[in-house]
Design a protein around this motif. Structure first.
Motif, PDB file in Angstrom:
ATOM      1  N   ALA A   1       0.834  -1.210   0.000  1.00 42.25           N
ATOM      2  CA  ALA A   1       0.000   0.000   0.000  1.00 42.25           C
ATOM      3  C   ALA A   1       0.864   1.253   0.000  1.00 42.25           C
ATOM      4  CB  ALA A   1      -0.924  -0.008   1.215  1.00 42.25           C
ATOM      5  N   ALA A   2       1.961   1.236   0.754  1.00 43.72           N
ATOM      6  CA  ALA A   2       2.841   2.405   0.802  1.00 43.72           C
ATOM      7  C   ALA A   2       3.479   2.667  -0.553  1.00 43.72           C
ATOM      8  CB  ALA A   2       3.917   2.201   1.869  1.00 43.72           C
ATOM      9  N   ARG A   3       3.902   1.616  -1.232  1.00 47.16           N
ATOM     10  CA  ARG A   3       4.569   1.779  -2.529  1.00 47.16           C
ATOM     11  C   ARG A   3       3.590   2.154  -3.633  1.00 47.16           C
ATOM     12  NH1 ARG A   3       8.470  -3.592  -2.224  1.00 47.16           N
ATOM     13  NH2 ARG A   3      10.284  -2.586  -1.223  1.00 47.16           N
ATOM     14  N   GLU A   4       2.469   1.468  -3.700  1.00 48.82           N
ATOM     15  CA  GLU A   4       1.532   1.691  -4.794  1.00 48.82           C
ATOM     16  C   GLU A   4       0.773   3.006  -4.643  1.00 48.82           C
ATOM     17  OE1 GLU A   4      -0.981  -1.703  -4.953  1.00 48.82           O
ATOM     18  OE2 GLU A   4       0.592  -3.055  -5.731  1.00 48.82           O
TER      19      GLU A   4
ATOM     20  N   GLY B   1       1.850   5.609  -2.844  1.00 49.04           N
ATOM     21  CA  GLY B   1       2.769   6.722  -2.656  1.00 49.04           C
ATOM     22  C   GLY B   1       2.567   7.465  -1.350  1.00 49.04           C
ATOM     23  N   VAL B   2       2.260   6.739  -0.269  1.00 53.97           N
ATOM     24  CA  VAL B   2       2.034   7.366   1.034  1.00 53.97           C
ATOM     25  C   VAL B   2       3.222   7.113   1.942  1.00 53.97           C
ATOM     26  CG1 VAL B   2      -0.468   7.168   0.822  1.00 53.97           C
ATOM     27  CG2 VAL B   2       0.811   5.323   1.909  1.00 53.97           C
TER      28      VAL B   2
ATOM     29  N   SER C   1      -1.344   9.217   4.074  1.00 54.06           N
ATOM     30  CA  SER C   1      -1.453   7.932   4.767  1.00 54.06           C
ATOM     31  C   SER C   1      -2.496   7.040   4.130  1.00 54.06           C
ATOM     32  CB  SER C   1      -1.800   8.159   6.243  1.00 54.06           C
ATOM     33  OG  SER C   1      -3.072   8.778   6.372  1.00 54.06           O
ATOM     34  N   ALA C   2      -2.434   5.780   4.503  1.00 52.68           N
ATOM     35  CA  ALA C   2      -3.415   4.781   4.087  1.00 52.68           C
ATOM     36  C   ALA C   2      -3.691   3.870   5.288  1.00 52.68           C
ATOM     37  CB  ALA C   2      -2.904   3.971   2.896  1.00 52.68           C
ATOM     38  N   GLU C   3      -4.698   3.030   5.162  1.00 48.20           N
ATOM     39  CA  GLU C   3      -5.072   2.130   6.252  1.00 48.20           C
ATOM     40  C   GLU C   3      -5.178   0.704   5.751  1.00 48.20           C
ATOM     41  OE1 GLU C   3      -8.688   3.422   8.039  1.00 48.20           O
ATOM     42  OE2 GLU C   3      -7.873   5.348   8.757  1.00 48.20           O
ATOM     43  N   VAL C   4      -4.806  -0.215   6.607  1.00 48.11           N
ATOM     44  CA  VAL C   4      -4.987  -1.642   6.347  1.00 48.11           C
ATOM     45  C   VAL C   4      -5.736  -2.216   7.548  1.00 48.11           C
ATOM     46  CG1 VAL C   4      -3.875  -3.879   6.073  1.00 48.11           C
ATOM     47  CG2 VAL C   4      -2.934  -1.868   4.915  1.00 48.11           C
TER      48      VAL C   4
ATOM     49  N   ARG D   1      11.955  10.053  -2.389  1.00 49.75           N
ATOM     50  CA  ARG D   1      10.831   9.100  -2.378  1.00 49.75           C
ATOM     51  C   ARG D   1      10.756   8.421  -3.739  1.00 49.75           C
ATOM     52  NH1 ARG D   1       5.501  11.919  -0.622  1.00 49.75           N
ATOM     53  NH2 ARG D   1       4.788   9.850  -1.169  1.00 49.75           N
ATOM     54  N   GLY D   2      10.360   7.127  -3.691  1.00 45.72           N
ATOM     55  CA  GLY D   2      10.211   6.398  -4.914  1.00 45.72           C
ATOM     56  C   GLY D   2       9.451   5.130  -4.703  1.00 45.72           C
TER      57      GLY D   2
END
Length: 327
Positions: A104-107, A109-110, A185-188, A326-327
């Motif tokens: 999720a962080a990579r796809e 971009g968070v 941010s994102a959530e799982v 970042r990448g």
């Protein structure tokens, strides 16, 4: 990986059995920073035994028991990864979703991926209700950006880690501090499990201490409570003074009662108002001592760099862009 531990000898074999295959399957270079928070059982010796067969396991030992957040701080400050995941040793938060958090962080971009407890049915009714009350109160005091039911199971980018390392926090509460930085941010979501082994290290007194630290670190509401109580009491005192004067005029008092009654009410009201004003200024001193940036810059089209923070007083240099793009 950063894992704070305190008297977790009973759960270490299960933790290693579940965590190592998950990390090996990621096919990335990794390190596990296990921070012993002054344990009095065999935690350190068991970690040292596993480190002989698991070269990625690194044991950091604190000289005394300093608390969960302090141990977590020690681990975050020593972690060197591009991404850092914090995890409690009790396995109530499943390490199997680390791969989903990293993806999720990579796809997306968070910089932050929160592990959110979507199902807490395995917790006791008391634990669920106190947790619900804690997050409700914190969202009222801190703001709606705080993810509900998100503890200390999260993934952070190197940019976030560098900002956290530069903040002058003596007693950080990361479940509030990280959202306040404003990084994307994102959530799982996951189902919270029962403790794999051992006993909880968060009894009622520690939960109360966490709630107080959270409120004291991120809100001046307790100080402002004195202001509102002082103003309310002063208005009540004025109403009672009018009542005392009416009773005096009506002849329903004994000699000396009215003057004493009015004097006590007037002085009490003034004292409470002054106490509230003092609280307001103490709150401003408290905010100044914390020295947190007034804002955080996400990007600047002029140079294309990401800045981790700044304040209007010229202290932006203290929060220079984090190492690595970042990448």
């Amino acid at each position: 990986m950063v894992i704070p531990m305190y008297n977790e000898a009973a759960v270490i074999p299960v933790l290693v059995t579940r965590l190592r295959p998950v990390l090996d399957a990621l096919s990335v270079v990794y390190e596990v920073v296990a921070v012993d928070d002054g344990s009095r059982d065999d935690t350190v010796s068991m970690l040292s035994d596993h480190a002989r067969d698991w070269p990625q396991l690194r044991v950091v030992r604190l000289r005394r028991n300093s608390g969960h957040q302090a141990a977590l701080t020690a681990g975050l400050h020593r972690a060197a990864g591009r991404w850092v995941v914090s995890l409690d040793a009790d396995l109530q938060d499943p390490p199997e979703i680390i791969a989903e958090m990293l993806r999720a962080a990579r796809e997306d971009g968070v910089d932050v991926v929160y592990g959110v407890r979507g199902d807490r049915s395995t917790d006791t009714l008391f634990k669920r209700n106190t947790a619900r009350a804690y997050y409700w109160l914190m969202r009222r005091l801190v703001g709606a950006d705080l993810p509900a039911q998100a503890g200390d199971f999260r993934l952070l980018s190197r940019d976030v880690i560098e900002v956290l390392r530069r903040l002058p926090e003596r007693a950080p509460v990361y479940r509030l501090l990280v959202p306040s930085l404003g990084f994307p941010s994102a959530e799982v979501r996951y189902v919270r499990a029962r403790r794999a082994a051992g006993e909880t290290k968060y009894p009622l007194r520690r939960m109360i201490a966490l709630a107080w630290e959270s409120m004291a670190n991120f809100s001046a509401a307790p100080l402002r409570l004195a202001t509102w109580l002082g103003m309310s009491s002063f208005l009540l005192c004025l109403a009672l003074i009018v009542f005392g004067m009416v009773a005096y005029v009506a002849g329903a008092t004994i000699p000396g009662w009215t003057s004493m009654f009015v004097a006590v009410l007037l002085l009490s009201g003034v004292q409470l108002v002054c106490l509230g004003l003092l609280g307001e200024y103490v709150g401003r001193i408290y905010a100044a001592v914390q020295d947190r940036p007034s804002f955080h810059i996400g990007s600047d089209s002029r140079d294309g760099n990401t800045s981790t923070g700044a304040d209007p007083t010229g202290a932006e240099s203290r929060f220079a862009p984090a190492v690595g793009a970042r990448g």
